[in-house]
Design an enzyme around this catalytic site. Structure first.
Site, PDB file in Angstrom:
ATOM      1  N   ARG A  59      46.512  17.165 -58.974  1.00 38.11           N
ATOM      2  CA  ARG A  59      45.495  16.237 -59.492  1.00 38.11           C
ATOM      3  C   ARG A  59      46.017  14.821 -59.645  1.00 38.11           C
ATOM      4  O   ARG A  59      45.254  13.929 -60.032  1.00 38.11           O
ATOM      5  CB  ARG A  59      45.044  16.725 -60.861  1.00 38.11           C
ATOM      6  CG  ARG A  59      43.666  17.360 -60.916  1.00 38.11           C
ATOM      7  CD  ARG A  59      43.445  17.824 -62.342  1.00 38.11           C
ATOM      8  NE  ARG A  59      42.070  18.026 -62.674  1.00 38.11           N
ATOM      9  CZ  ARG A  59      41.431  19.195 -62.535  1.00 38.11           C
ATOM     10  NH1 ARG A  59      42.025  20.226 -62.018  1.00 38.11           N
ATOM     11  NH2 ARG A  59      40.188  19.287 -62.925  1.00 38.11           N
ATOM     12  N   ARG A  67      35.559  13.597 -67.226  1.00 42.61           N
ATOM     13  CA  ARG A  67      36.294  14.316 -66.166  1.00 42.61           C
ATOM     14  C   ARG A  67      36.047  13.664 -64.808  1.00 42.61           C
ATOM     15  O   ARG A  67      36.965  13.565 -63.989  1.00 42.61           O
ATOM     16  CB  ARG A  67      35.868  15.788 -66.133  1.00 42.61           C
ATOM     17  CG  ARG A  67      36.536  16.589 -67.239  1.00 42.61           C
ATOM     18  CD  ARG A  67      35.757  17.823 -67.623  1.00 42.61           C
ATOM     19  NE  ARG A  67      35.608  18.786 -66.563  1.00 42.61           N
ATOM     20  CZ  ARG A  67      34.664  19.727 -66.551  1.00 42.61           C
ATOM     21  NH1 ARG A  67      33.793  19.817 -67.541  1.00 42.61           N
ATOM     22  NH2 ARG A  67      34.606  20.575 -65.563  1.00 42.61           N
ATOM     23  N   LYS A 119      35.160  24.357 -56.037  1.00 44.02           N
ATOM     24  CA  LYS A 119      36.503  24.778 -55.621  1.00 44.02           C
ATOM     25  C   LYS A 119      36.775  26.240 -55.987  1.00 44.02           C
ATOM     26  O   LYS A 119      37.286  27.002 -55.172  1.00 44.02           O
ATOM     27  CB  LYS A 119      37.588  23.888 -56.274  1.00 44.02           C
ATOM     28  CG  LYS A 119      37.474  22.413 -55.946  1.00 44.02           C
ATOM     29  CD  LYS A 119      38.618  21.617 -56.547  1.00 44.02           C
ATOM     30  CE  LYS A 119      38.628  21.578 -58.058  1.00 44.02           C
ATOM     31  NZ  LYS A 119      37.597  20.724 -58.675  1.00 44.02           N
ATOM     32  N   ARG A 157      26.497  25.342 -65.704  1.00 40.50           N
ATOM     33  CA  ARG A 157      27.615  26.252 -65.984  1.00 40.50           C
ATOM     34  C   ARG A 157      27.923  26.285 -67.481  1.00 40.50           C
ATOM     35  O   ARG A 157      28.233  27.332 -68.041  1.00 40.50           O
ATOM     36  CB  ARG A 157      28.861  25.829 -65.191  1.00 40.50           C
ATOM     37  CG  ARG A 157      30.007  26.824 -65.346  1.00 40.50           C
ATOM     38  CD  ARG A 157      31.182  26.503 -64.450  1.00 40.50           C
ATOM     39  NE  ARG A 157      31.911  25.330 -64.900  1.00 40.50           N
ATOM     40  CZ  ARG A 157      32.926  24.770 -64.246  1.00 40.50           C
ATOM     41  NH1 ARG A 157      33.331  25.279 -63.104  1.00 40.50           N
ATOM     42  NH2 ARG A 157      33.542  23.713 -64.723  1.00 40.50           N
ATOM     43  N   ARG A 212      31.660  27.144 -71.129  1.00 40.50           N
ATOM     44  CA  ARG A 212      32.932  26.413 -71.085  1.00 40.50           C
ATOM     45  C   ARG A 212      32.827  25.164 -71.935  1.00 40.50           C
ATOM     46  O   ARG A 212      31.931  24.351 -71.728  1.00 40.50           O
ATOM     47  CB  ARG A 212      33.289  26.064 -69.637  1.00 40.50           C
ATOM     48  CG  ARG A 212      34.532  26.801 -69.174  1.00 40.50           C
ATOM     49  CD  ARG A 212      34.853  26.497 -67.753  1.00 40.50           C
ATOM     50  NE  ARG A 212      35.386  25.153 -67.576  1.00 40.50           N
ATOM     51  CZ  ARG A 212      35.938  24.737 -66.453  1.00 40.50           C
ATOM     52  NH1 ARG A 212      36.045  25.543 -65.427  1.00 40.50           N
ATOM     53  NH2 ARG A 212      36.401  23.498 -66.354  1.00 40.50           N
TER      54      ARG A 212
HETATM   55  P1  ADP Z   1      37.199  21.184 -63.187  1.00 44.55           P
HETATM   56  O1  ADP Z   1      37.852  20.876 -61.902  1.00 44.55           O
HETATM   57  O2  ADP Z   1      35.855  21.847 -63.016  1.00 44.55           O
HETATM   58  O3  ADP Z   1      37.159  20.022 -64.128  1.00 44.55           O
HETATM   59  P2  ADP Z   1      39.456  22.886 -64.027  1.00 44.55           P
HETATM   60  O4  ADP Z   1      39.281  24.263 -64.530  1.00 44.55           O
HETATM   61  O5  ADP Z   1      40.168  22.706 -62.715  1.00 44.55           O
HETATM   62  O6  ADP Z   1      37.990  22.283 -63.963  1.00 44.55           O
HETATM   63  O7  ADP Z   1      40.221  21.988 -65.113  1.00 44.55           O
HETATM   64  C1  ADP Z   1      39.803  21.909 -66.450  1.00 44.55           C
HETATM   65  C2  ADP Z   1      40.735  20.978 -67.232  1.00 44.55           C
HETATM   66  O8  ADP Z   1      42.074  21.511 -67.214  1.00 44.55           O
HETATM   67  C3  ADP Z   1      40.886  19.559 -66.675  1.00 44.55           C
HETATM   68  O9  ADP Z   1      39.853  18.705 -67.121  1.00 44.55           O
HETATM   69  C4  ADP Z   1      42.266  19.170 -67.229  1.00 44.55           C
HETATM   70  O10 ADP Z   1      42.197  18.833 -68.616  1.00 44.55           O
HETATM   71  C5  ADP Z   1      43.057  20.462 -67.141  1.00 44.55           C
HETATM   72  N1  ADP Z   1      43.779  20.585 -65.871  1.00 44.55           N
HETATM   73  C6  ADP Z   1      43.534  21.514 -64.893  1.00 44.55           C
HETATM   74  N2  ADP Z   1      44.359  21.333 -63.861  1.00 44.55           N
HETATM   75  C7  ADP Z   1      45.155  20.270 -64.159  1.00 44.55           C
HETATM   76  C8  ADP Z   1      46.187  19.570 -63.479  1.00 44.55           C
HETATM   77  N3  ADP Z   1      46.583  19.937 -62.258  1.00 44.55           N
HETATM   78  N4  ADP Z   1      46.774  18.513 -64.095  1.00 44.55           N
HETATM   79  C9  ADP Z   1      46.393  18.147 -65.316  1.00 44.55           C
HETATM   80  N5  ADP Z   1      45.411  18.736 -66.017  1.00 44.55           N
HETATM   81  C10 ADP Z   1      44.783  19.788 -65.456  1.00 44.55           C
END
Ligand code: ADP
Length: 199
Positions: free
Chosen positions: A101, A157, A26, A140, A146
């Protein structure tokens, strides 16, 4: 009757949700979409990581949750997104990455946009199978360090995505906005598929 002049018909905005499991690409594809269409990138993951780096109160709370791979509470991410939308009205549009999400977040996003007479035009869902996601995220983790890119957190996740996030697909499907794009291939091949869908 006089037509009502709204912000939307003064400045048409293109608002896209990019959707998919962790590791589906994404963020990578968002960068390319922004370059081509001049949209504003709103990534809740990036916004949360900036809060952590800034050691804010919100960041301190989010850190533990993110390290477990769980979701930060809806009201926190919805508040962050509201601020960024309100500050960027009149731009070419937004790409929402990692948000919504949950169905609650998707409903809140429709409400936030409707205050400005705006809507989501398109949801692009990137499909990648589980083993490939794990491989990409472990890579990654090694390259970028990260802290949530370790096997235990990655598996959680993906589970959280399956349980709490996949219903968002049905939400946009029922609005006739969801389009699926194969997320396997080179970055440019996948981007070409996305451009076809946006056209
Ligand atoms: P990825 O999609 O690769 O897991 P992100 O950078 O989008 O990585 O998200 C990392 C973390 O940030 C998620 O596992 C969650 O804990 C938190 N997070 C990100 N966006 C949201 C959201 N919209 N609602 C709740 N938690 C979120």
């Amino acid at each position: 009757m006089q037509p009502v002049l709204t912000l939307q018909n003064t400045f048409p905005m293109l608002n896209i949700v990019i959707f998919g499991p962790p590791g589906s690409g994404k963020g990578t594809q968002s960068d390319k979409i922004i370059e081509k269409y001049g949209l504003i990138h709103l990534s809740t993951g990036d916004l949360l990581r900036a809060e952590i780096a800034g050691e804010t109160e919100l960041g301190l709370k989010a850190k533990n949750i993110m390290e477990k791979g769980a979701l930060v509470p809806d009201e926190v991410v919805i508040g962050m997104i509201k601020n960024r939308i309100d500050a960027n009205i009149g731009s070419n549009g937004f790409i929402f990455d990692g948000f919504p999400r949950t169905v609650e977040q998707a409903e809140a996003l429709d409400n936030l946009l409707s205050e400005w007479n705006l809507k989501i035009n398109l949801m692009i869902s990137l499909t990648v199978e589980r083993q490939e996601l794990i491989t990409r995220l472990l890579k990654r983790g090694k390259e970028q360090g990260r802290t949530d890119d370790n096997l235990e957190t990655i598996e959680n996740r993906i589970k959280v995505y399956e349980d709490q996030t996949t219903p968002v697909m049905a939400f946009y499907t029922s609005q006739g906005k969801a389009q699926t794009v194969d997320g396997i291939g080179t970055i440019d091949e996948i981007f070409d598929r996305i451009v076809e869908v946006i056209k």
